[in-house]
Scaffold this active site. Sequence first.
Site, PDB file in Angstrom:
ATOM      1  N   CYS A  65      80.645 -26.242  60.853  1.00 42.63           N
ATOM      2  CA  CYS A  65      80.294 -24.855  60.555  1.00 42.63           C
ATOM      3  C   CYS A  65      81.027 -24.395  59.298  1.00 42.63           C
ATOM      4  CB  CYS A  65      80.660 -23.961  61.743  1.00 42.63           C
ATOM      5  SG  CYS A  65      80.228 -22.220  61.488  1.00 42.63           S
ATOM      6  N   CYS A  69      86.293 -19.039  61.502  1.00 43.20           N
ATOM      7  CA  CYS A  69      86.795 -18.393  62.718  1.00 43.20           C
ATOM      8  C   CYS A  69      87.958 -19.208  63.286  1.00 43.20           C
ATOM      9  CB  CYS A  69      85.682 -18.272  63.752  1.00 43.20           C
ATOM     10  SG  CYS A  69      84.192 -17.443  63.134  1.00 43.20           S
ATOM     11  N   CYS A  72      87.850 -21.416  66.635  1.00 45.40           N
ATOM     12  CA  CYS A  72      86.716 -22.283  66.916  1.00 45.40           C
ATOM     13  C   CYS A  72      86.960 -23.729  66.502  1.00 45.40           C
ATOM     14  CB  CYS A  72      85.469 -21.754  66.212  1.00 45.40           C
ATOM     15  SG  CYS A  72      83.978 -22.695  66.597  1.00 45.40           S
ATOM     16  N   CYS A 109      71.241 -21.315  77.699  1.00 47.63           N
ATOM     17  CA  CYS A 109      71.741 -20.709  76.471  1.00 47.63           C
ATOM     18  C   CYS A 109      71.723 -21.746  75.356  1.00 47.63           C
ATOM     19  CB  CYS A 109      73.151 -20.191  76.687  1.00 47.63           C
ATOM     20  SG  CYS A 109      73.288 -19.080  78.090  1.00 47.63           S
ATOM     21  N   CYS A 142      68.221 -17.865  76.358  1.00 49.81           N
ATOM     22  CA  CYS A 142      69.001 -17.050  75.432  1.00 49.81           C
ATOM     23  C   CYS A 142      69.306 -17.889  74.204  1.00 49.81           C
ATOM     24  CB  CYS A 142      70.301 -16.618  76.102  1.00 49.81           C
ATOM     25  SG  CYS A 142      71.467 -15.824  74.986  1.00 49.81           S
ATOM     26  N   CYS A 202      73.388  -9.636  74.448  1.00 45.25           N
ATOM     27  CA  CYS A 202      74.594 -10.164  75.088  1.00 45.25           C
ATOM     28  C   CYS A 202      75.700 -10.194  74.050  1.00 45.25           C
ATOM     29  CB  CYS A 202      74.318 -11.570  75.617  1.00 45.25           C
ATOM     30  SG  CYS A 202      75.780 -12.436  76.197  1.00 45.25           S
ATOM     31  N   ARG A 272      80.282 -11.787  82.553  1.00 43.92           N
ATOM     32  CA  ARG A 272      80.249 -13.234  82.733  1.00 43.92           C
ATOM     33  C   ARG A 272      81.620 -13.848  82.473  1.00 43.92           C
ATOM     34  NH1 ARG A 272      76.194 -15.461  79.031  1.00 43.92           N
ATOM     35  NH2 ARG A 272      74.798 -14.475  80.516  1.00 43.92           N
TER      36      ARG A 272
END
Length: 403
Positions: A65, A69, A72, A109, A142, A202, A272
Amino acid sequence: MDLLNTLVDKGLRRELPTREEALAVLATSDDELLDVVAAAGKVRRQWFGRRVKLNYLVNLKSGLCPEDCSYCSQRLGSKADILKYTWLKPDEASKAAAAGVAGGAKRVCLVASGRGPTDRDIARVSETIETIKEQNEGVEVCACLGLLSDGQAERLRAAGADAYNHNLNTSEGTYGDITTTHTYQDRVDTVTKAHDAGLSACSGLIAGMGESDEDLVDVVFALRDLDPDSVPVNFLIPFEGTPLGKEWNLTPQRCLRILAMTRFVCPDVEVRLAGGREVHLRSMQPLALHLVNSIFLGDYLTSEGQAGQADLDMIADAGFEVEGAGTTTLPEHRADAVAAAGCGSGASACGSHEESGCGSHEGGGCGPCGGHAVPEQAPADQARTDLVAVRRRGAGTDLAPNA
C-alpha cells in the site's frame, strides 16, 4: 452506581451520554468492571437481544500500500513479513467467501489495500460482488477499498454491494500523528459518499495506539455524528516491522471499558468486535459479547484469528446465538430508516483497506500519538507477541481458510 443507572436509562431511550459520562466509563476501576459490563449489556440486549452477527473477511489484494498509516502491516515501508499478492480473480474471491458463509457468516467483507480504487478496480470488484451474490444466496457484501472518488459508491451499489466500510480510526486532533498521506476529512468524505449512494455505512476506530481517554471519546462521538449502521472497534495488533510494533498499551479490562463506552454512545448501532480481540482480550473475550453484537469469524487480513469453530463454541458457551441470514441486524426503527434511504440491507459494514476497518486490519492502530497520555500501559512482560501470527492460509494461498 448512579452513573451506570443514568447511562442505562439513556441507552434504552437512545439518548446520547455527555462527554463527561463517557469519560467516566473509561475511568472506572477494575472493581467496578463487571458492573459496567452488566449495565452496557442491558442496552445491548434491549436493541439486539442475544444475537451475534458473524462477518468474514476476504483480502482481495494484500500488501504494497502506498499510504503510511503507522498501525498497518500493509503500509508503505512496512517490514512485516505478510502475504503480498495482487487482485484475486472473482471465482477465487467467491470461493474464499463461501468458506466463511459455510462457517455461519452472514456478511462477507471484501477488502483491498491501497489509497483508493481506480475505475478499473471498481469494475473488477463489481464483477467479484456479482459472482459472490450469484454463488452464495442471501449473503450480504461489504466493500472496503479505501478513499472513494465521485460516482464509485454508486457503481458498487449497482453491482449489489450492501455496505461500505471506511474507519475514522482515531480522533481528528491526533489523526496527523498516525497518517500523513491523507487526512481525517478524506475519511469523513468517503463515509458520506457511501451513505449518500445508498450503501449501509460502516466506520469505526482503533484503540491502543497511545491515545488518551479524550481521544477515544472524541472519535466515538464523531462516529455517532456520522451515524453509521455499524461501528467496528479494533484493538491495535502491534506488528513487528511497523512504527507501532512496540505499542502494548491495552489490558483486557481497558478493552472492555472501551467497548462499553462505545455501546453507551451508540446504543442501537451494530457494534462489532474486530481486529485484535484475541491478542488483547484473550480469555475475557466472552465478556465482550455482552457489549457487542457482531464479530469477525476466523482470520483477519494479514493476521490469524482464533479457530472459526472456537468462535462458534465461545458464542454458544456464553449463552448467545448466531444471527441467522433471515434476521434483520438493526432494530426496526433503524432498519426502516435505512430501507427508506435505499441502503443495502441495513445491517452493518465492515473491514478497512488498512486492515482495521471493519476491524480487520489486525488490530487497528493509528500512529505514534505524540505526547498523549498512555493509560494503563501494560508492563513489558505482558506483551503477548506470541499471539501475533501472520496469516499464511486462506485467500492468496493454496491452504484452506480458517472459517
